[in-house]
Design an enzyme around this catalytic site. Sequence first.
Site, PDB file in Angstrom:
ATOM      1  N   PHE A 214       0.790  -1.127   0.217  1.00  0.00           N
ATOM      2  CA  PHE A 214       0.014   0.292   0.053  1.00  0.00           C
ATOM      3  C   PHE A 214       0.331   1.622  -0.147  1.00  0.00           C
ATOM      4  CE2 PHE A 214      -4.158  -1.967   1.567  1.00  0.00           C
ATOM      5  CZ  PHE A 214      -3.503  -3.257   2.540  1.00  0.00           C
ATOM      6  N   ASP A 215       0.562   2.415  -0.524  1.00  0.00           N
ATOM      7  CA  ASP A 215       0.716   3.705  -0.608  1.00  0.00           C
ATOM      8  C   ASP A 215       0.306   4.282   0.644  1.00  0.00           C
ATOM      9  OD1 ASP A 215       0.008   6.420  -2.072  1.00  0.00           O
ATOM     10  OD2 ASP A 215       1.911   6.309  -0.626  1.00  0.00           O
ATOM     11  N   GLY A 216       1.206   5.316   1.912  1.00  0.00           N
ATOM     12  CA  GLY A 216       0.613   5.666   2.898  1.00  0.00           C
ATOM     13  C   GLY A 216      -1.071   6.687   2.148  1.00  0.00           C
ATOM     14  N   PHE A 331      -1.208  -0.641  -4.530  1.00  0.00           N
ATOM     15  CA  PHE A 331      -2.551   0.368  -4.199  1.00  0.00           C
ATOM     16  C   PHE A 331      -1.840   1.620  -4.605  1.00  0.00           C
ATOM     17  CE2 PHE A 331      -5.926  -2.649  -4.266  1.00  0.00           C
ATOM     18  CZ  PHE A 331      -5.521  -3.400  -3.011  1.00  0.00           C
TER      19      PHE A 331
END
Lengths: 369, 279
Positions: A214-216, A331
């Site tokens: 995941f991106d943050g 993502f």
Amino acid sequence: MSLDPVQVMKGQDPLPKTCPSASNGDSKASWDDNKDIHENVGSTKKPKPPKPENAVTIAVSSRVLFRTEKEQKVFEQKGIEEYLRYQVEHENEPFAPGPAFPFVKALEAVNSQLRKLYPDSEELFDIVLVTYNHAHVGIRLINTINYHNLFIERFCMTGGSSPIGYLKAWHTNLYLSADTEKVQEALAEGIAAATMFMSEKQIEVSETQLRVAFDGDAVLFSDESERIFKAHGLDKFFEHERENENTLLDHGPLKGFLEVLGKLQKKFYAKGHRLDCPIRTYLVTARSAASSGIRALKTLRAWGLETDEALFLAGAPKGPMLEKIRPHIYFDDQMFHVEGAVEMGAIAAHVPYGIAQKYPHKKSTNTGK
Amino acid sequence: MEDEKNHTGPLMIALQYNDLFDLDSISAMTASTNTDDAVPKDRAVTFIKAVQIVNERLVEQNKTESLLFEVILIAKECSEEIKMNIVESVKYYGLEIVKIFFCKKEELINTLQLNNVKLFLSTDKDDVYEVLHIGIPAAVLYEQSDDHVLNQLKVIFSGDVIGFSEDSLDSLSDFGFSETQIETFKEAKICMKEFAVLIGQMRRKFGQENSPLCICVLTAWGSTNVCASALKTLREWGLDVDEAFCLAGAPCSPILAVVKPHILWDGGLHNMRDLSAHS
């Protein structure tokens, strides 16, 4: 009788290997018809699908589960009647795997592990095919599912109507589609969703461990910091993050999905599988560990969530890191990063959420957070 | 195959008056002498309007089209006053009802058979089941939300009834279905075929988009292969399907609430849905 695609295409028995007789009961099925009924009969090969509210439901569209570029072209160039005719003509030719295929296979692998450890539990992944397609394409899709040995027992072919209502009916936890508009609609309804793209290059992914990255910002967290950065630049961003270090970030669209993954992970830990857990999660963020990353970690902790690995890139390109991780899905809210990842052969999905959609990244500037 | 038969003539659908009209409003009327007409129920009205639209579109294409829908109303055990009321209400609300039959309860089946009714629609699942058991095509007039405006008649066929072969249907006894229930499913399949062939002819007169008729298949129990089998069978019968759903045991109601059909052909299977909860 072995059914390989070549034989099937000759228009003989159009049914793939696990199908019973199609006609009105004229010929007797030569294998156990009980396979087709979803109740526990002790020796059924296929286990019973879970109730939607208990399971982690992943809805995928046909265009991301399989490769349908040829058919898309027919639709775009010749219209729907011709498109459906084409599909029916090629009914016995299975589609090739699409960008979401490895992810779905990995979900199934996790399921079989979960079933071994918790045979009576319904807390499993449930994959539903939710497609805009007409039922004309249904037979081809079902043939393809059987051909690839996918365990997908549920689908909705909406014949052109919006799939969003069905997503809710299925208690969908994550929706993957090739259509950004539908993904945005889903996000607006509070359903985690992302757009996937096919790439020609594909790096190998693990068959035994599901890896989700995941991106943050604007994915797990809200786009609050992105907004500051876009409006006021990098320095302001750092200042803001420092001042608000102890204020939790608001949640983003994929937070819920990380949460359900975490719940499943805990089930493995409970049975002593912490080190070799079949699910592994990653945070891959442009924030830097020394400064702005702290707020991200504190937020996750406050939520009771964690990722197995947190990679703070401080603005460095994400591609090489993704190549190392080899996630089944990554993502990110910025198309720029998604494209970069896809170019390297990593499986990336775009979450069209937040400020980045209005101000797409320009390739010339180098983001450093 | 019956494709060779020339299927012309009206596709007659029968409704019961208590599904069309609000009974309370009728009894209230008999109490007072005030002749306000019986109020029709939204559910039935949307159905009738949808049917009217299909007919209009069919006639648009062919002025002498004979394969049109015809809706008849059956009223059991009515007093003279109620009879009057029904007739007037039908006129007043502009409902396209071709005939109204007043009969005794026991005469229902006869009335249906004599008039070559191709489909008996009722909101009462037990009624539907009883009629099916005799071999008369019957389906559920499904509850739709009132504010939903569709210019499309939506019909759902049960993928389970159509997709299971004769032998698989027998094996359903292992899962708690009784002999009579299984017999009814078999009857239902035969009934569905006739209706499907006719509706298939209608459906083919329209293209993929903008069709006033929408055909759906819902497989509540069977696997995707059963669904594929249903799709192929329907295709053999001349009916192309627009939407397909495979639930593999998931609850039907949330999905049906989105599909919002008018006609639900489940052969009585839908009734037994809760049996799976015995797991």
